[in-house]
Design an enzyme around this catalytic site. Sequence first.
Site: not given
Length: 440
Positions: A27-28, A127, A414
Site C-alpha cells: 500500500k505505502n 499527525r 483500507r
Amino acid sequence: MSNVQFLIKGLAGSRTLKGVIPVGGAKNAALKALVSSLLFRDEIILNNVPDIEDIKRIIDLLKEIGVRVKKNTKDNYSLFCESTIKSNIPEEISKKIRSSIVVTGPLLARVGKVSFPHPGGCIIGARPINFFLEGFEKMGAKVQITEDKYIIKAPQGRLVGASLFLPNASVTATETFMMTAVLARGKTVIKNAALEPEVERLANFLNQCGARISGAGTPTITIIGSNGKLLSAKKIQYTTIADRIEAGSFLILAALAAEDVTITKCNPKHMDAVIEALKSAGVDMEIGKKSIRVRASSSSNKTSIHGVNIKTHEYPGFPTDLQAPMAVFLTQAKGESLVFETIFEGRLAYTEALNSMGANITPMDPHRILIKGVTPLRGKELESPDLRAGLAFIVAAVIATGDSVVHNAYNIDRGYEHIEKRLQKIGVDIMRINTKRDYD
Ligand code: EPU
C-alpha cells in the site's frame, strides 16, 4: 463508520490453518507511485497495485485534480497527468486519506502553487505537517495559512533546491521532498531521511525515468533538480514491491494458528525485525527467498512461545504498523512482554478491547504497555479503530474461543485486499456481513 462487518468463528487456540497465502503489493509504496504521475510528461504504467480502499481514495483525488487514470486489469493502472492540472486539493477527498499530503509537493513543484485543507481537520494534531511546511519554505515557497486551508506558492513558479533536515525520519516527508526536488532548480539534500524500502523503490523508478536521486535507502538523499523538465516513463513500467506489513501480519497469524502455512510472494529481507522478534519468542520458521513457512510440527512450535520486548522504530527497526498484531501474539506468549511504541502517540488504545477478550495488558504510560501471558481469548464484538489495530482484532478473533464480530470493516479494507477471501483459503472461518459496502 462503515456498515460492513466481519463475523469470525474462533479456533479456540487450536492450530489448524493450512495452505498458501500470497502477499499483495505494498500500500505505502503504490500510493506514492500513483502520486509520482504528477512528475511525468507521459503516461506511466503501474503493476501489482493492491485493490484496497486507500488506493481508491488517492485515485479519486488524482482524478479530481486532472490526472487521467485507467484501470487496465485488477492490479494494473495507467496514469497521465493533463497539462491543465488543478492546484487546489479538494477538502472532501483529502480528509479521507492522510497520504494526500504527499500530493502537495509534486503539485507545487509542477504547477508552482498548491492549496489544500488541514489534513484531518486541525492544524496541530497527533499527525502534524510541520516538516512539510518548513521544507517547502526552505525551497523558496511562501506559505499562507487561512482559516480553512494552506496556500503555498513558489516565486516565479519554481522551487529551488535546499538542505532539509527532518527532525524525525518521516516516511511521507522523505518521499514528498524527494519527488518535489526532482522538478526544482538546483540541488536538494534530505538529511535524516527515512530508510524504508518503499522510499528506495520510488527513487529507483524515478531515476529510471530521468530523475537524479542518489542515496535513497540511506539517511542522506541528494536530488539534482531538473528545473522543471518533466520525467518520461517511455516503456518503463513500475512494479510495486511486496507489502512487508501484510506479510508480517500473516506471519504473526501463522505463528499463532498454523498447522502448516506458507506466506508467498513476500520479501523476507524486508522483514528482519519481525522475523527476529518471532524467532526470539521461540517461533520456528522456514525462510525462503520469497516465502516463509510455519509448521506446528516444528520442534520449538510444539512447546509454548515466550514473551519478548518490542520497541517500534523506523526501518529497519520493528515497524509501528505491526505493533498491534504483535501485541496479540504476545498475549499468547509465556511471561511478560513490554511493548514500547516510539513512533505514534495514541496507537495503544486498542489494548482495552483485547483485555475485554481476556488479555492481561497494563498501560504503563502513553507509549508503553506490559503484556502478561498466556491468556486465552474469548470472542467479542469489536470496533476496528484503525487499519492495523483492525487487523490485530481479526487475528485475536481467529485464535479466540467463540464468535467475534469486527465492526467497521472499512478500516481493514483500507489496507488489506479482500482479507476474508484470502484468510478463508487457509481455513479461517470468516464472513463479510453486509457485502454491499456503503463506501463503494
Ligand atoms: N511527524 C511530524 N511532523 C510531520 C510529519 C511527521 O512531527 O510533518 C512525526 C509523526 O507525528 C510521527 C513521526 O514523525 O511521530 C513519523 O511519522 P511519519 O511521518 O514517518 O509517518 P507517515 O509518513 O505519516 C507512514 C505510513 C504509515 C506508517 C508510518 C511509519 C504512509 C502513507 N503511511 O506514515 O502507515 O505507520 O509511515 O512507518 O506511508 C499504515 O499503513 O497503517 C500507516 C499508518
